[in-house]
Design an enzyme around this catalytic site. Structure first.
Site, PDB file in Angstrom:
ATOM      1  CE  LYS A   9      -5.856   0.310  -7.263  1.00 44.36           C
ATOM      2  NZ  LYS A   9      -6.412   1.253  -8.266  1.00 44.36           N
ATOM      3  CG  ASN A 112      -4.257   3.073 -10.640  1.00 43.01           C
ATOM      4  OD1 ASN A 112      -4.486   2.095  -9.932  1.00 43.01           O
ATOM      5  ND2 ASN A 112      -4.906   4.211 -10.523  1.00 43.01           N
ATOM      6  CG  HIS A 115      -6.821   2.296  -2.779  1.00 40.93           C
ATOM      7  ND1 HIS A 115      -7.820   3.085  -3.284  1.00 40.93           N
ATOM      8  CD2 HIS A 115      -6.909   2.391  -1.422  1.00 40.93           C
ATOM      9  CE1 HIS A 115      -8.495   3.629  -2.270  1.00 40.93           C
ATOM     10  NE2 HIS A 115      -7.956   3.218  -1.134  1.00 40.93           N
TER      11      HIS A 115
END
EC number: 2.7.4.6
Length: 141
Positions: A9, A112, A115
């Site tokens: 990400k 976070n 993915h």
């Protein structure tokens, strides 16, 4: 041999963690069958995360995913979906196992690091969203 989709990400790309994350995948025995860096458009991000369209975090997720480039990969190996999920750790980095990608590089439940597909069925859908069959090289491991 299973395949799964992984996305590094914008937060991890921006902090130059791409190589470290790829090393974690490769050291675990997963191989990269396809990879590219892209800057998602609003339409691409909304299309990819359409399953979350009615959830309250949808717009925040889309905004985050278009905030910078991402690295999209097809990972291949035995039990690739489950192994990738284990390597990533829990969605919330505070709950992720020590040494997992999200524990190492994630900041919050929304920011976070990575993915990963959550099932074989979704992996096939997600892989085809980003890659043509001709772009995927079946690696020999």
């Amino acid at each position: 041999m299973e395949q799964t989709l992984s996305i590094i990400k914008p937060d991890s790309v921006g902090k130059a963690h791409i190589g470290e994350i790829i090393a974690i995948f490769e050291k675990s025995g997963l191989r990269i069958a396809a990879m590219k860096m892209v800057h998602l458009s609003v339409k691409e991000a909304e299309g990819f995360y359409v399953v979350h369209k009615e959830r309250p975090f949808f717009q925040e997720l889309v905004d985050f995913m278009i905030s910078g480039p991402v690295v999209v990969m097809v990972l291949q190996g035995e039990n690739a979906v489950a192994r990738n999920r284990e390597l990533m750790g829990a969605t919330n980095p505070k709950e992720a196992a020590e040494g997992s990608i999200r524990a190492l590089f994630g900041e919050s439940i929304g920011v976070n690091a990575v993915h990963g597909s959550d099932s074989l069925e979704n992996a096939a859908i997600e892989v085809s969203y980003f890659f043509a069959k001709t772009e995927i090289v079946n690696s020999v491991a």
